[in-house]
Design an enzyme around this catalytic site. Structure first.
Site, PDB file in Angstrom:
ATOM      1  N   ASP A   6       0.843  -1.202   0.000  1.00 14.55           N
ATOM      2  CA  ASP A   6       0.000   0.000   0.000  1.00 14.55           C
ATOM      3  C   ASP A   6       0.875   1.247   0.000  1.00 14.55           C
ATOM      4  OD1 ASP A   6      -2.132   1.729   0.167  1.00 14.55           O
ATOM      5  OD2 ASP A   6      -2.523   1.342   2.288  1.00 14.55           O
TER       6      ASP A   6
ATOM      7  N   GLU B  62      -3.221   9.846  -1.028  1.00 14.35           N
ATOM      8  CA  GLU B  62      -4.426   9.011  -0.947  1.00 14.35           C
ATOM      9  C   GLU B  62      -4.792   8.724   0.485  1.00 14.35           C
ATOM     10  OE1 GLU B  62      -6.868   5.340  -0.705  1.00 14.35           O
ATOM     11  OE2 GLU B  62      -4.887   5.658   0.132  1.00 14.35           O
TER      12      GLU B  62
END
Lengths: 454, 454
Positions: B289, B323
């Site tokens: 991630d 993000e």
């Protein structure tokens, strides 16, 4: 006409209802596995408390005793051992190996292949012939090979999406490399490990000698070691290799397949087998290969019992012994089944690791496979999309001669050969969810096989 | 009639030929990724040499500089930075926390949630109210909650096959728990980590405060810590919890999206985006991630170039910033695209980890999705079976308002939340083959999107 339509409608409604019932039951199977699954803790015990369990070893016997006890504790209708004589090969002291490039000595990791003979006590040092294929070796003059160590260095093809295909394309080097090398007078054979990764673990595995050919010692070298050896030879073709190993083959030992069953309520004489193999290589905890398959198989029966599903047919969990270096357990199981006139309608094996489920390979007639196709929509929600012709499993293979339809559980293959036959095939590399999903997938298939027959 | 049949035949032959050409090209894409792939070594650099890269941090700036340089080295037609102001939250000194049960003090692992305020310098110690849902909390009298720490302890549902569904069912606790607790007068909120595994790592993530509600500090507790706290409270409802954290929100910082593109040869004004996000949580190397998504996106363009595929349309790799705690990069990218009247026909995001490919989720009209269906047989040999309505990706989400069709790359989800937002989201947990297959899958989709339009 009206009658036909009515009949058709009844059939359709019946089919839809059956699919609905099945989808509800399958959902319950996955819920049970993911909420109350036991396979992960069982695998922890098998790998961490028992550990390596090569055929004939004390570890293998402990695994037999423990899985028998475990299945008895689960309250299965019958749990028993099936005698089988197995090869008993032992590694002995840890191997030694190094590359000698002029005066520079570089130690590299090797491990004797299962079934290999030892080197002389002082080891073998010799020049090296590197080849990528048997054809390349066979084209050589024996003069060139005689007294040398042949180094088989063809990597697994990284472009194969399914890594088992890449393995199949390379493993002849490990299985038959020593024989091919001995035919030309070589004194040893060193085999590049069967893996796509660059690591420092020799990946071992079985080999066999052809009759009438000298038995020369053979070992796997880690891929990093193989790359180094290849590079060294490119720079200096006169570099030599030394290795020493102390393995030996003892007389065959008595061991066991471990069987647990739930007796069928309607057709107890029709048997569905679900299994894995209990033995592992001696360097490995055998988590993916094949502790996973064993605990998943027991979990299938546990799930059926926990959900109160009373199978019509007899469901057997079989822990086969000796898949790794002889397949004696699988052969024995089929022999006994044949002798006893047992009717095995289907066998499911999990021996491709405890990874996320992808589908099932089927070995059977087109008609038999066609019966499975309507089940695909029931299994797709669980990631099982690859259901079709494929391979079953080594241990259940001998059942094919009895007309049994074979199913090979097909988990994702990408990481299998990262760990395969090494000391890093450990419990820690298994994802609990992936393992549990595998067991649930096998239980779902067994449920459908039992309900619908084949 | 004869003419119609001839025309039909020509169309069929054309279709079959096109599918054949496509299948050959897609095979080459996978071969390139699996034989000469660069994404794995890029990911090693991004995670091991650069490491954590929360928006506004020095790591984030290094990641911007390095990916820009990397894309320039690849010889893409244009590489540029796009300014974006991002939130700048910092953790400060490591958090402290313990459970006090009578005189027994047990230290437990916590980590402040991104966006949280600090505790007072001496920390907060208070009684604990454990709840599983907002409904349960809202039903309580404020008297009961006032001055307490609310402990949100609803686990992710293990029976969801796709773990992102389980995450979606639990993450409101992390996002809004502090606000819900503060409304009833609580002084702090402790949130069970968003993961299915039992571990000792707090899994962090973003949270937000509603306006008009007191800002109370909030932190994630590891699942083992949460289980212990819950067990302790069951035994002794008067047990208390203490935590201390030093995080703060600094003024917004200047950062960048990093963009690299290959200009289209026929329709350069039609743009296809492929992207991931460059920022990660501060405790994490951000391998899955979303380092994976970043290097896969660059790899898509590298593969096209390496194979000499000259796209008709412009293909852009976008490393989105922020993000994790603001989505400012994704919003900015869409804003600029809108302002410049750019035509983005499709956007593909990889932000679900570097795991083995399963498919693509599509956000578009039924007509747009229907155009993708004929491609399914081309992608199925690579394990991409799950292609249909789904989610795109957070960063590309804002492009939907421009009519862009969104594709979310869908790798297997089973292990994602084992690592998500923790210090164990490391390079070592990424399989090279799985990562490379993901990049190849994205490249295959981009190839088909470019060739066929939407």
């Amino acid at each position: 006409m009206k009658k036909t339509i009515t009949l058709l409608l009844i059939l359709v409604v019946h089919y839809v209802q059956a699919q609905y019932t099945d989808s509800v039951t399958i959902r319950k199977i996955y819920d049970e596995a993911l909420s109350n699954g036991k396979s992960y803790e069982w695998l922890r015990h098998l790998t961490k408390k028992i550990g390596p369990r090569l055929s004939g070893s004390a570890g293998a016997q402990k695994a037999v005793d423990w899985t028998k006890q475990l299945m008895e504790q689960q309250g299965f209708d019958r749990v028993y051992l099936q005698d089988v004589m197995v090869p008993h090969w032992v590694r002995g002291a840890k191997e030694e190996a190094y590359i000698l490039n002029g005066k520079k000595k570089t130690v590299v990791p090797i491990a004797a292949l299962g079934g290999s003979v030892a080197t002389p006590p002082k080891g073998i040092g010799a020049g090296v012939i590197e080849v990528k294929s048997f054809a390349e070796l066979r084209a050589m003059s024996p003069d060139k090979v005689k007294g040398k160590i042949v180094f088989f260095n063809r990597p697994m093809d990284p472009t194969k999406i399914n890594t088992f295909e890449a393995y199949a394309g390379a493993v002849e080097q490990r299985a038959n490399g020593a024989t091919e090398a001995a035919r030309l007078g070589a004194v040893g054979a060193i085999i590049r490990s069967m893996t796509n990764v660059h690591d420092d673990y020799p990946h071992v595995g079985g080999m066999r000698y052809a009759t009438g050919v000298p038995l020369i010692p053979t070992a796997a070298i880690s891929t990093n070691g193989a790359d180094l050896l290849s590079k060294t030879l490119a720079e200096n073709p006169n570099a030599t290799f030394f290795f020493k190993q102390n393995c030996e083959t003892l007389p065959d030992a008595k061991s066991y397949n471990v069987v647990g069953e739930i007796r069928g309520s309607e057709k107890p004489d029709e048997i569905i087998v679900v299994g894995g193999h209990l033995d592992s290589w001696d360097l490995a905890e055998g988590a993916h290969d094949d502790g996973a398959g064993c605990v998943q198989s027991i979990e299938v029966l546990r799930i059926l019992k926990a959900l109160g599903i009373k199978p019509k047919r007899t469901i057997r969990a079989v822990m086969f012994m000796n898949e790794e270096n002889g397949l004696k357990g699988g052969i024995q199981y089929a022999d006994v089944a044949k002798k006893n006139n047992e009717k095995h309608i289907a066998a499911v094996e999990s021996d491709n690791g405890g990874f996320t489920p992808r589908g099932f390979g089927i070995v059977g007639t087109p008609e038999q496979r066609a019966k499975v196709i309507p089940w695909k929509p029931l299994l797709a929600p669980y990631g099982l999309h690859e259901i079709g012709p494929g391979s079953g499993g080594a241990d259940i293979g001998p059942l094919a001669q009895l007309g049994t339809v074979l199913f090979g559980f097909k988990p994702d293959s990408q990481r299998y050969f990262d760990y395969h036959h090494t000391m890093v095939d450990t419990f820690e590399t298994v994802s609990q969810r992936e393992l549990e999903l595998g067991g649930a997938s096998m239980a779902a298939l067994v449920y459908l096989l039992d309900k619908n027959g084949l």
